[in-house]
Design a protein around this motif. Structure first.
Motif, PDB file in Angstrom:
ATOM      1  N   LYS A 289      -1.424   3.893   8.520  1.00 33.42           N
ATOM      2  CA  LYS A 289      -0.522   2.973   8.163  1.00 33.42           C
ATOM      3  C   LYS A 289      -0.306   3.026   6.760  1.00 33.42           C
ATOM      4  CE  LYS A 289      -1.139  -0.124  12.311  1.00 33.42           C
ATOM      5  NZ  LYS A 289      -0.199   0.170  12.963  1.00 33.42           N
ATOM      6  N   ASN A 290      -1.176   3.733   6.154  1.00 37.71           N
ATOM      7  CA  ASN A 290      -1.088   3.679   4.411  1.00 37.71           C
ATOM      8  C   ASN A 290      -0.754   4.804   3.748  1.00 37.71           C
ATOM      9  OD1 ASN A 290      -3.677   1.366   5.376  1.00 37.71           O
ATOM     10  ND2 ASN A 290      -2.009   0.667   3.884  1.00 37.71           N
TER      11      ASN A 290
ATOM     12  N   LYS B 243       0.424   0.295  -0.118  1.00 37.25           N
ATOM     13  CA  LYS B 243      -0.914  -0.780   0.207  1.00 37.25           C
ATOM     14  C   LYS B 243      -0.485  -1.569   1.206  1.00 37.25           C
ATOM     15  CE  LYS B 243      -3.565  -0.358  -3.934  1.00 37.25           C
ATOM     16  NZ  LYS B 243      -3.874  -1.034  -5.121  1.00 37.25           N
ATOM     17  N   ASP B 244       0.764  -2.125   1.222  1.00 37.25           N
ATOM     18  CA  ASP B 244       0.974  -3.250   2.404  1.00 37.25           C
ATOM     19  C   ASP B 244       2.691  -3.012   2.602  1.00 37.25           C
ATOM     20  OD1 ASP B 244      -0.590  -5.383   0.301  1.00 37.25           O
ATOM     21  OD2 ASP B 244       1.452  -4.605  -0.133  1.00 37.25           O
ATOM     22  N   GLY B 245       3.110  -3.511   3.587  1.00 36.45           N
ATOM     23  CA  GLY B 245       4.295  -3.248   3.773  1.00 36.45           C
ATOM     24  C   GLY B 245       4.604  -2.045   4.859  1.00 36.45           C
ATOM     25  N   GLU B 246       6.021  -1.761   5.054  1.00 34.87           N
ATOM     26  CA  GLU B 246       6.030  -0.661   5.922  1.00 34.87           C
ATOM     27  C   GLU B 246       6.407   0.595   5.330  1.00 34.87           C
ATOM     28  OE1 GLU B 246       8.152  -3.349   9.727  1.00 34.87           O
ATOM     29  OE2 GLU B 246       9.451  -1.844   8.631  1.00 34.87           O
TER      30      GLU B 246
END
Lengths: 318, 318
Positions: free
Chosen positions: B274-275, B291-294
């Motif tokens: 996912k990262n 780091k975050d988000g899509e």
């Protein structure tokens, strides 16, 4: 595919060999407090298990064995138990169907198709439920909110067969003090075979140069014996039997009853499971059949009737 | 668990040995008409495959082998492709995540938790979206409705690895006339091993008396060769490689590129998928990290850039 006749060591203890993972530790406080609050209210309680259990082939799991089950029977039954005054612990395979949301889950009934964008009266748009679906959605939402507000449903999830068995043991033992007011309705499709941890590959199995893969799977211990004798000996226990051959269905249900000494086996055939089930007890066999609508409505009513009679019998025998 | 070195017969034809089931027949008319309407509008088109493929162990399937995949990567990527002007054929494993509804799917974000019952102004109740969630839901619903109204998304489903391969062949061949305007983004987790139909048990495998089960699985043919050479030879083809060991990731991506001669391999590690992903091409390697988000937002933008350059190159080489 071959079945080997090497009998596995009966002394091998699944619960010693397999790590409990963190599941029990994570869920235990919620389970304990949920059960305590139901006991205080003298509610009958049911554990509904639902969905298939997986058998990972690798520690870092990419591949696994699974059992067919979308979780429809369990999710649907849980709603009917709640409607009939039960508190429900819903032990389900992660991402299988859940009570209430099941009405709008999966590809067939995407909830977005039930919605529209409408004028919000201030020059903008707002999300609304389409008129023709409003009544049904309101009714589902009402039941869902009631179950939450009155604390009638605890949703617990598992993925692997090991997680399932550890959680089942924990929940059954926590429910044991409820005596015959406890009902265990084991609709989950539990794997009969597994790969013991020491045989598991740590990393993804590589598929090199078109070679074949041979898997040696061992039998999952028949946990029902322990459940009936030790974990929740006063509870009424209902197990499910799914077969694909009609001639095997009733004999297999009878075998299970004889082997484990529990109260009720519900048998069903894969291709007719939505339209008929057979309830097999020591001294009776009866079919429940529906043409359309939810079979679980009739089934749960029947099971509750039997649970009540069981509780009366157990209490009078003390 | 053992890997045998017996090489399977390269002449064995998966498409001859396996029945196509009814999938292709059921979906073909929709696929053909969807593609025709996009061609008329000169839209670029992508086939996104998503979710795991199953390998049934029985004809009347109770047990099966599966590959880990909730379908997040595919569902999420499909939305980004549509946002960027592509028409999408979304070939996904039944019940895996879908574009748009994925935001409210599964246990973590049950859409019923985003709703409430409110006074309808006539003494009754109506279903409303809770204020704090309204804006996001409106935006998802808007995108979903646009995709439907403008005919930008065709959702096709498979269950088994055989269904997947037959549908992939059919769709790729239908897309071939689009030439380099076609993109194949193969995010599905395809099984490397399968049980040929003649080795499959007809009925549920019985678990008698605690015996072990041995499964001999054969390699699934490497369909990418045919896809690249014959099915859609002008299309840009993007495959995915999931590994659990870091040291294997880049070599395995390079091997795939060399073996199949396609354009791009996207590699990812199970626990960091996912990262971060790595894009491996003949002459380059580059990481995308968030780091975050899509992550798919950046990934799809990057893939589209490469697809455009590919199309220019292909057209100029004619």
């Amino acid at each position: 595919m071959t079945l080997h006749s090497r009998i596995s060591d009966p002394h091998t203890d699944f619960f010693t060999d397999n790590k409990s993972s963190d599941s029990v530790q994570i869920w235990s406080p919620q389970i304990t407090s949920f059960i305590a609050s139901q006991v205080a209210k003298h509610r009958p309680m049911v554990l509904v298990t639902s969905g298939g259990t997986i058998v990972p082939l690798e520690n870092n799991t990419v591949r696994f064995l699974d059992n067919f089950s979308a979780g429809t029977r369990g999710a649907c039954s849980a709603e009917h138990f709640i409607r009939n005054g039960y508190a429900v612990i819903f032990l389900h395979r992660q991402f299988s169907l859940l009570p209430y949301s099941r009405h709008y889950s999966h590809s067939t009934h995407c909830f977005l198709d039930f919605m529209d964008l409408d004028d919000d009266g201030h020059g903008g748009l707002q999300t609304v439920i389409l008129g023709q679906y409003e009544e049904e959605m309101r009714s589902v939402l009402k039941d869902y909110k009631r179950a939450k507000q009155e604390n009638l449903l605890l949703v617990v999830s598992f993925i692997t067969v090991a997680e399932y068995l550890f959680l089942l043991r924990d929940i059954a033992q926590c429910m044991a003090p409820l005596g015959s007011n406890a009902l265990l309705y084991l609709a989950a499709a539990v794997s009969d075979f597994h790969l013991p941890p020491e045989k598991m590959s740590v990393h993804k199995i590589q598929s090199q140069g078109g070679r074949c893969l041979t898997l040696h799977l061992e039998p999952v211990p028949k946990f029902l014996t322990r459940l009936v004798k030790h974990w929740a000996p006063q509870a009424m226990i209902v197990s499910f039997k799914l077969e694909t051959e009609e001639r095997l269905l009733i004999p297999k249900c009878r075998n299970a009853l004889k082997r484990y000494g529990h109260q009720l086996v519900i048998g069903n055939l894969l291709d007719r499971r939505k339209n008929e089930v057979i309830l097999v007890q020591q001294d009776s066999e009866s079919w429940i059949r529906v043409k359309d609508g939810e079979l679980e409505d009739k089934l749960v009513t029947e099971v509750i009737g039997r649970h009540k009679r069981w509780a009366v019998k157990m209490k009078s025998s003390i």
